[in-house]
Design a protein around this motif. Structure first.
Motif, short mmCIF file in Angstrom:
data_model
loop_
_atom_site.label_atom_id
_atom_site.label_comp_id
_atom_site.label_asym_id
_atom_site.label_seq_id
_atom_site.Cartn_x
_atom_site.Cartn_y
_atom_site.Cartn_z
N GLU A 1 -11.67 -6.11 -1.22
CA GLU A 1 -10.60 -5.11 -1.22
C GLU A 1 -10.07 -4.91 -2.64
OE1 GLU A 1 -7.28 -5.27 1.59
OE2 GLU A 1 -6.12 -4.09 0.17
N GLU B 1 -3.06 -5.86 -5.82
CA GLU B 1 -4.45 -5.91 -5.33
C GLU B 1 -5.10 -7.27 -5.54
OE1 GLU B 1 -6.12 -4.08 -3.34
OE2 GLU B 1 -4.51 -2.64 -3.21
N HIS C 1 1.78 1.73 -3.51
CA HIS C 1 0.71 2.32 -4.32
C HIS C 1 0.67 3.83 -4.12
CE1 HIS C 1 -1.50 -1.79 -3.84
NE2 HIS C 1 -0.32 -1.89 -4.43
N HIS D 1 -4.66 -8.89 -2.46
CA HIS D 1 -5.27 -8.31 -1.26
C HIS D 1 -6.74 -8.73 -1.15
CE1 HIS D 1 -2.15 -4.78 -1.15
NE2 HIS D 1 -1.60 -5.99 -1.09
N GLU E 1 0.84 -1.21 0.00
CA GLU E 1 0.00 0.00 0.00
C GLU E 1 0.88 1.25 0.00
OE1 GLU E 1 -2.92 -0.30 -0.79
OE2 GLU E 1 -3.57 -2.26 -0.11
FE LIG Z 1 -4.86 -3.24 -1.24
#
Ligand SMILES: [Fe+2]
Ligand SMILES: [Fe+2]
Length: 283
Positions: free
Chosen positions: A163, A204, A97, A207, A94
Motif C-alpha cells: 500500500e 503511508e 490525503h 499503511h 486517507e
Molecule cells: Fe494509505
C-alpha cells in the motif's frame, strides 16, 4: 510435536528478502515524480495528476469505510481494539490525503473537484474498477485481482506491504523544492505540494511498510517466502506503470524496462524497518 515458528534470525532474513523485493520499482516511482517536476509543466498537467491521485485517496476512503462496520462487529473477538483503532485512523488519514490534494486542485483551478468524476477514475474503491482512459491503472487492478484469486490469504498478507508503494512518490514529492523544477506559480504550488506530500509520506509509511514484520511472521516456509516475493514484485511492476500514467508518462518504455532490470536505479534512502506505529501527524 508442534512445528516451531521461525526464530529471530529466520524472521530477520525473511524481512530482508521481502523488503528488497520492490525497491527498484519504488525508486522508479520516485524517478517518475522527479522527472515530471524537472520538465516544464502547465496548470493542466498538475490538475491531471492531482485529479488522478485525489481519486485514489477518495476511493480508498470509500473502501476502508465499508470495512469498518464489520470490524466494529468483531471488536474484542476477531478484531483487537488496537487494530480497530488503526483501521479507523487509516480512514481519517486517507480523508486527509484527499483534502490535502483537493485543496491544491481548488487553488489551481478555482473550483472544487467533482467527486463523482474522481470515484470513476479511482481504481481503489471497494469494487475496484479500471477505466478506459487509464490502461495502466486498469492493468494494475486486474493484476491485483489475479494475484488475490491465485494466492488467496498469502496475497492479502503480502499486498499489505505494497500500500502506497513504499511512499516513494510522497518521499520525493516532499523534496521537490530541493530538486530542479520549473514553476508557473513562482514556487507557491510546489511549496503546497511538498508540504502535502510530507504529511502523506508519514501516513503511508504506516499503511504499507509498517506491516513487513507481520508479513514475515505469516510466512510458513521458503515456498511461501518465494511466492510472497513474487507477489510483491509483480505488484510493484504494474504499480510503477500506473504512476507513470498518472504523471503523463515522464518515463519512456525503454527506461521502465531498464528499471525492471535494475539498471541505474538506486533504492531510496528510506528506512522501512524502524517505523513507529502512528504517523506524527495523527499522534
Ligand atoms: Fe494509505
Ligand atoms: Fe492515501
Amino acid at each position: 510435536m508442534a512445528k516451531a515458528g521461525p526464530d529471530a534470525r529466520q524472521l530477520d532474513e525473511r524481512i530482508a528478502v521481502l523488503e528488497a523485493a520492490p525497491l527498484r520499482w519504488w525508486a522508479g516511482e520516485a524517478e517518475v515524480v522527479r522527472t515530471y517536476f524537472s520538465n516544464p509543466r502547465t496548470r493542466e498537467d498538475d490538475l491531471h495528476w492531482l485529479k488522478l491521485q485525489a481519486a485514489r485517496e477518495l476511493g480508498t476512503v470509500e473502501r476502508l469505510l465499508q470495512a469498518l462496520p464489520g470490524d466494529l462487529a468483531g471488536i474484542e473477538a476477531a478484531v483487537s481494539r488496537g487494530s480497530f483503532e488503526a483501521s479507523a485512523r487509516s480512514v481519517y488519514e486517507e480523508a486527509r490525503h484527499y483534502r490535502l490534494l483537493a485543496d491544491i486542485m481548488e487553488r489551481i483551478a478555482g473550483e472544487r473537484p467533482d467527486p463523482r468524476e474522481l470515484m470513476a477514475l479511482s481504481g481503489c474503491q471497494r469494487e475496484r474498477r479500471g477505466h478506459p482512459d487509464l490502461p495502466a491503472m486498469t492493468a494494475e487492478v486486474e493484476a491485483t485481482r489475479r494475484l488475490q484469486e491465485t494466492y488467496g490469504e498469502l496475497a492479502e498478507v503480502a499486498l499489505g506491504f505494497s500500500e502506497g508503494a513504499g511512499a516513494a512518490i510522497f518521499y520525493v514529492g516532499n523534496r521537490i523544492l530541493e530538486l530542479p523544477y520549473t514553476s508557473y506559480s513562482g514556487g507557491a504550488v510546489e511549496r503546497a505540494i511538498a508540504e502535502a506530500m510530507g504529511i502523506i509520506f508519514h501516513d503511508e509509511m504506516r499503511h504499507g511498510p509498517v506491516h513487513i514484520p507481520r508479513i514475515a511472521e505469516a510466512i510458513r516456509d521458503d515456498d511461501d517466502l518465494e511466492t510472497a516475493r513474487r507477489i510483491i514484485t509483480e505488484k510493484a511492476m504494474v504499480h510503477l506503470r500506473l504512476r507513470n500514467e498518472t504523471f503523463g508518462y515522464p518515463l519512456t518504455e525503454v527506461r521502465m524496462a531498464e528499471i525492471d532490470a535494475g539498471v541505474r536505479v538506486e533504492p531510496l534512502p528510506v528506512d522501512y524497518r524502524n517505523i513507529t506505529p502512528v504517523s506524527p501527524y495523527s499522534a
